[in-house]
Design a protein around this motif. Structure first.
Motif, PDB file in Angstrom:
ATOM      1  N   PRO A  81      39.424  33.224  35.325  1.00 63.60           N
ATOM      2  CA  PRO A  81      38.811  32.425  36.517  1.00 63.60           C
ATOM      3  C   PRO A  81      39.611  32.108  37.536  1.00 63.60           C
ATOM      4  CG  PRO A  81      38.285  31.506  34.074  1.00 63.60           C
ATOM      5  CD  PRO A  81      39.206  32.676  34.021  1.00 63.60           C
ATOM      6  N   THR A  82      38.995  31.661  38.557  1.00 64.19           N
ATOM      7  CA  THR A  82      39.819  31.624  39.936  1.00 64.19           C
ATOM      8  C   THR A  82      40.682  30.516  39.771  1.00 64.19           C
ATOM      9  OG1 THR A  82      37.833  32.372  41.321  1.00 64.19           O
ATOM     10  CG2 THR A  82      39.741  31.189  42.290  1.00 64.19           C
ATOM     11  N   ALA A  83      40.332  29.397  38.688  1.00 62.16           N
ATOM     12  CA  ALA A  83      41.347  28.242  38.560  1.00 62.16           C
ATOM     13  C   ALA A  83      42.635  28.646  38.099  1.00 62.16           C
ATOM     14  CB  ALA A  83      40.659  27.200  37.877  1.00 62.16           C
ATOM     15  N   SER A  84      42.484  29.623  37.188  1.00 67.27           N
ATOM     16  CA  SER A  84      43.681  30.257  36.488  1.00 67.27           C
ATOM     17  C   SER A  84      44.634  31.151  37.306  1.00 67.27           C
ATOM     18  CB  SER A  84      43.108  31.044  35.177  1.00 67.27           C
ATOM     19  OG  SER A  84      42.605  30.322  34.353  1.00 67.27           O
ATOM     20  N   ILE A  85      43.803  31.759  38.323  1.00 60.84           N
ATOM     21  CA  ILE A  85      44.718  32.581  39.317  1.00 60.84           C
ATOM     22  C   ILE A  85      45.499  31.547  40.015  1.00 60.84           C
ATOM     23  CG2 ILE A  85      44.664  34.157  41.475  1.00 60.84           C
ATOM     24  CD1 ILE A  85      43.482  35.301  38.883  1.00 60.84           C
ATOM     25  N   ASP A 110      39.232  38.923  44.536  1.00 54.41           N
ATOM     26  CA  ASP A 110      38.941  40.138  43.894  1.00 54.41           C
ATOM     27  C   ASP A 110      39.945  40.363  42.776  1.00 54.41           C
ATOM     28  OD1 ASP A 110      37.710  41.097  46.201  1.00 54.41           O
ATOM     29  OD2 ASP A 110      39.596  41.593  47.496  1.00 54.41           O
ATOM     30  N   LEU A 111      41.108  39.672  42.714  1.00 54.65           N
ATOM     31  CA  LEU A 111      41.973  39.811  41.464  1.00 54.65           C
ATOM     32  C   LEU A 111      41.314  39.015  40.442  1.00 54.65           C
ATOM     33  CD1 LEU A 111      44.782  40.265  40.222  1.00 54.65           C
ATOM     34  CD2 LEU A 111      45.664  38.142  41.300  1.00 54.65           C
ATOM     35  N   SER A 112      40.743  37.777  40.641  1.00 51.70           N
ATOM     36  CA  SER A 112      39.951  37.103  39.684  1.00 51.70           C
ATOM     37  C   SER A 112      38.825  37.872  39.039  1.00 51.70           C
ATOM     38  CB  SER A 112      39.575  35.706  40.193  1.00 51.70           C
ATOM     39  OG  SER A 112      38.572  35.087  39.284  1.00 51.70           O
ATOM     40  N   GLU A 113      38.074  38.692  39.914  1.00 49.56           N
ATOM     41  CA  GLU A 113      36.958  39.497  39.347  1.00 49.56           C
ATOM     42  C   GLU A 113      37.409  40.551  38.466  1.00 49.56           C
ATOM     43  OE1 GLU A 113      33.011  41.984  41.146  1.00 49.56           O
ATOM     44  OE2 GLU A 113      34.462  41.017  42.431  1.00 49.56           O
ATOM     45  N   ALA A 114      38.466  41.257  39.191  1.00 50.57           N
ATOM     46  CA  ALA A 114      38.988  42.527  38.476  1.00 50.57           C
ATOM     47  C   ALA A 114      39.607  42.194  37.169  1.00 50.57           C
ATOM     48  CB  ALA A 114      39.805  43.251  39.459  1.00 50.57           C
ATOM     49  N   ALA A 115      40.386  41.172  37.090  1.00 51.16           N
ATOM     50  CA  ALA A 115      41.196  40.604  35.821  1.00 51.16           C
ATOM     51  C   ALA A 115      39.942  39.871  34.853  1.00 51.16           C
ATOM     52  CB  ALA A 115      42.036  39.844  36.138  1.00 51.16           C
ATOM     53  N   GLY A 116      38.967  39.359  35.171  1.00 47.28           N
ATOM     54  CA  GLY A 116      37.913  38.572  34.326  1.00 47.28           C
ATOM     55  C   GLY A 116      38.411  37.280  34.034  1.00 47.28           C
TER      56      GLY A 116
END
Length: 221
Positions: free
Chosen positions: A60-64, A52-58
């Motif tokens: 990439p999941t790898a960066s999260i 959810d955080l990845s999608e909302a912030a735009g």
């Protein structure tokens, strides 16, 4: 180190964020925390995922995962911003002209601390909600210690306290009493009610009164 200790250490590391050193990394880190704060204002922590955080912030999941190896780590990072970086003791320290008794002083510090926690709905959820990690609890304890220092320093500066080596622990326990009432109110009602705020003040004053007494002589000069 035993296998149990290694597992415990691994779990603790997963609950801690990885703070960036470079400017572009810090900017992305803060953007993620801003986004998490926004999500937390609309949902409970248990309903939010790193996806959810990845999608909302735009982002990439790898960066999260580079910054936050788990959701707990992301929540801890946001709590650090609330309870550590932005927590200023001077904001809770009343001027000597604002109170005439030690009881009023203690209530003023408690009121200002509670007002700070209530100023942001996301902060309230992290502070009093059921999803606090051990790392967030450590941050909360650190804040309680700082509030206890404010109470003790202001009280000893304005009044003649009885001789004791235990004042720091007494005031820390007093802060903990108020904290327990606030947390119970939030858990039961989803908010901190005026009634339980009043009860917390009475309980805190009653505890300190056992060691301070009803009246303290004011310092002069």
């Amino acid at each position: 180190m035993s296998d149990t200790d290694q597992v415990t250490l691994g779990k603790r590391e997963l609950a801690l964020p990885r703070k960036p050193q470079r400017r572009n990394g810090r900017e992305k880190y803060e953007k993620l925390l801003d986004t998490l704060e926004s999500l937390l204002s609309e949902r409970e922590a248990s309903e939010i995922t790193l996806a959810d955080l990845s999608e909302a912030a735009g982002v990439p999941t790898a960066s999260i995962y580079h910054f936050f190896p788990s959701k707990d780590a992301a929540l801890t990072a946001l709590a650090e911003r609330y309870f550590d970086t932005n927590f200023r003791q001077d904001a809770f320290r009343p001027a000597a002209t604002e109170y005439t008794s030690w009881q009023e002083l203690v209530c003023l510090v408690s009121e200002r601390a509670l007002s700070y926690y209530q100023s942001n709905s996301s902060m309230q959820k992290l502070r009093f909600g059921p999803n606090a990690t051990w790392a967030i609890r450590d941050l909360i304890m650190g804040n309680n210690q700082r509030l206890a220092e404010v109470m003790f320093e202001a009280c000893s500066r304005s009044f003649l306290l009885p001789d004791s080596n235990d004042w720091h622990s007494r005031f820390l326990l007093a802060v903990g009493i108020s904290d327990a009432f606030w947390a119970m109110s939030y858990s039961r009602y989803g908010r901190i009610t005026g009634e339980l705020v009043s009860e917390s003040k009475r309980a805190t004053i009653a505890y300190l009164k056992m060691y301070i007494g009803e009246l303290l002589e004011r310092r002069t000069g």
